[in-house]
Design a protein around this motif. Structure first.
Motif, short mmCIF file in Angstrom:
data_model
loop_
_atom_site.label_atom_id
_atom_site.label_comp_id
_atom_site.label_asym_id
_atom_site.label_seq_id
_atom_site.Cartn_x
_atom_site.Cartn_y
_atom_site.Cartn_z
N MET A 1 0.81 -1.22 0.00
CA MET A 1 0.00 0.00 0.00
C MET A 1 0.85 1.27 0.00
SD MET A 1 -3.09 -0.92 2.65
CE MET A 1 -1.97 -1.19 4.01
N PHE A 2 2.13 1.16 0.36
CA PHE A 2 2.93 2.36 0.55
C PHE A 2 3.13 3.20 -0.71
CE2 PHE A 2 3.62 1.30 4.86
CZ PHE A 2 4.07 2.47 5.47
N PRO A 3 3.30 2.59 -1.89
CA PRO A 3 3.39 3.45 -3.09
C PRO A 3 2.15 4.34 -3.25
CG PRO A 3 4.19 1.25 -3.60
CD PRO A 3 3.58 1.17 -2.23
N ASP A 4 0.96 3.77 -3.02
CA ASP A 4 -0.27 4.56 -3.10
C ASP A 4 -0.28 5.65 -2.03
OD1 ASP A 4 -1.21 3.08 -5.22
OD2 ASP A 4 -2.54 1.83 -4.02
N ILE A 5 0.11 5.29 -0.81
CA ILE A 5 0.12 6.26 0.29
C ILE A 5 1.05 7.42 -0.04
CG2 ILE A 5 0.81 6.62 2.70
CD1 ILE A 5 -0.18 3.75 3.25
N ASP A 6 2.25 7.10 -0.56
CA ASP A 6 3.20 8.15 -0.93
C ASP A 6 2.61 9.10 -1.97
OD1 ASP A 6 5.39 7.84 0.68
OD2 ASP A 6 6.41 6.45 -0.65
N THR A 7 1.98 8.51 -2.98
CA THR A 7 1.40 9.34 -4.05
C THR A 7 0.28 10.23 -3.51
OG1 THR A 7 1.91 7.63 -5.68
CG2 THR A 7 0.29 9.28 -6.32
N LEU A 8 -0.55 9.68 -2.61
CA LEU A 8 -1.67 10.45 -2.06
C LEU A 8 -1.19 11.55 -1.11
CD1 LEU A 8 -4.05 7.43 -1.35
CD2 LEU A 8 -4.41 9.21 -3.06
N LEU A 9 -0.07 11.33 -0.44
CA LEU A 9 0.42 12.33 0.52
C LEU A 9 1.29 13.41 -0.12
CD1 LEU A 9 1.40 10.11 3.60
CD2 LEU A 9 -0.56 11.63 3.40
N ARG A 10 1.85 13.12 -1.26
CA ARG A 10 2.79 14.05 -1.88
C ARG A 10 2.21 15.46 -2.07
NH1 ARG A 10 7.68 14.35 -4.33
NH2 ARG A 10 8.15 12.21 -3.76
N PRO A 11 0.95 15.63 -2.50
CA PRO A 11 0.42 17.01 -2.65
C PRO A 11 0.43 17.80 -1.33
CG PRO A 11 -0.98 15.44 -3.80
CD PRO A 11 -0.02 14.63 -2.98
N TYR A 12 0.53 17.10 -0.20
CA TYR A 12 0.55 17.78 1.10
C TYR A 12 1.97 18.00 1.60
CZ TYR A 12 -4.29 16.37 0.81
OH TYR A 12 -5.59 16.19 0.38
N GLY A 13 2.95 17.69 0.75
CA GLY A 13 4.33 17.97 1.08
C GLY A 13 4.96 17.03 2.09
N VAL A 14 4.44 15.80 2.19
CA VAL A 14 5.00 14.85 3.14
C VAL A 14 5.17 13.47 2.49
CG1 VAL A 14 4.12 15.98 5.22
CG2 VAL A 14 2.69 14.30 4.03
N LYS A 15 6.04 12.67 3.11
CA LYS A 15 6.27 11.30 2.65
C LYS A 15 6.07 10.36 3.84
CE LYS A 15 9.97 8.10 1.42
NZ LYS A 15 9.03 7.23 0.69
N ALA A 16 5.40 9.24 3.61
CA ALA A 16 5.22 8.24 4.65
C ALA A 16 6.51 7.47 4.87
CB ALA A 16 4.09 7.28 4.27
#
Length: 207
Positions: free
Chosen positions: A1-16
């Protein structure tokens, strides 16, 4: 799931970096066990948030929104009959004193994700990012294992402090079937490709 999480969080300027899931949820009631799904009907059950309220309502129970700090008093006074709760919170808040009937559904709870700012991440060298990612991956694995062990230990404590039952697989399957339309509704609100893949991956774990 982490690739999806990274992509979803990127617009908020953060990385999981890593995630810590919760385990061991159930239903704590003041007067009786809810051994079957039919037993939920008509009960007043504390639920957290819109989607959990929809899940409670789908069983025929009445969802009640309450701050976590008010659960003990609400159970004590009969404002609610039961609450969806994790074993750790059940123990930590001494809910066994006012809700001694614990039905173990082994619900999984939220995953807490530790994040880092993209600007900080991108300032690291390739070697540093690799090292941090390796440690983060291992933290997710070891943390998940540790939390599973802690959950099992907490359930053993619940057994000594409450009237404990483990809900059967058949009843759990019935509950998931009742909740399926709620899952589908929640998934239907996600329109983008990455988000859709993410929720479908999560949904697959209910099957």
């Amino acid at each position: 799931m982490f690739p999806d999480i990274d992509t979803l969080l990127r617009p908020y300027g953060v990385k999981a970096l890593w995630a810590m899931p919760a385990f061991g949820g159930g239903l704590a009631c003041r007067d009786e066990h809810l051994e079957t799904i039919e037993d939920w009907e008509g009960k007043k059950i504390r639920a957290a948030g819109r989607w959990q309220s929809k899940q409670v309502g789908a069983t025929g129970a009445s969802p009640v929104a309450l701050p976590a700090a008010d659960i003990y008093t609400a159970l004590q006074n009969g404002t609610i009959d039961c609450t969806l709760i994790s074993a750790s919170i059940y123990l930590g808040n001494s809910l066994y004193e006012v809700a001694p009937y614990f039905s173990d559904y082994s619900f999984a709870g939220n995953a807490l994700i530790t994040m880092v700012g993209i600007d900080v991440w991108e300032d690291l060298s390739d070697e540093e990012r690799t090292a941090v990612q390796d440690v983060s991956d291992q933290t997710t694995i070891e943390g998940t294992r540790t939390l599973r062990e802690m959950s099992a230990s907490e359930i053993e404590q619940v057994k000594t402090l409450s009237e404990y039952i483990k809900v059967s697989d058949d009843e759990m399957a019935k509950l998931l079937e009742i909740w399926d339309p709620v899952y589908q509704e929640a998934m239907g609100e996600v329109k983008d490709e990455v988000g859709t893949h993410f929720v479908e991956t999560l949904y697959s774990f209910t099957q």
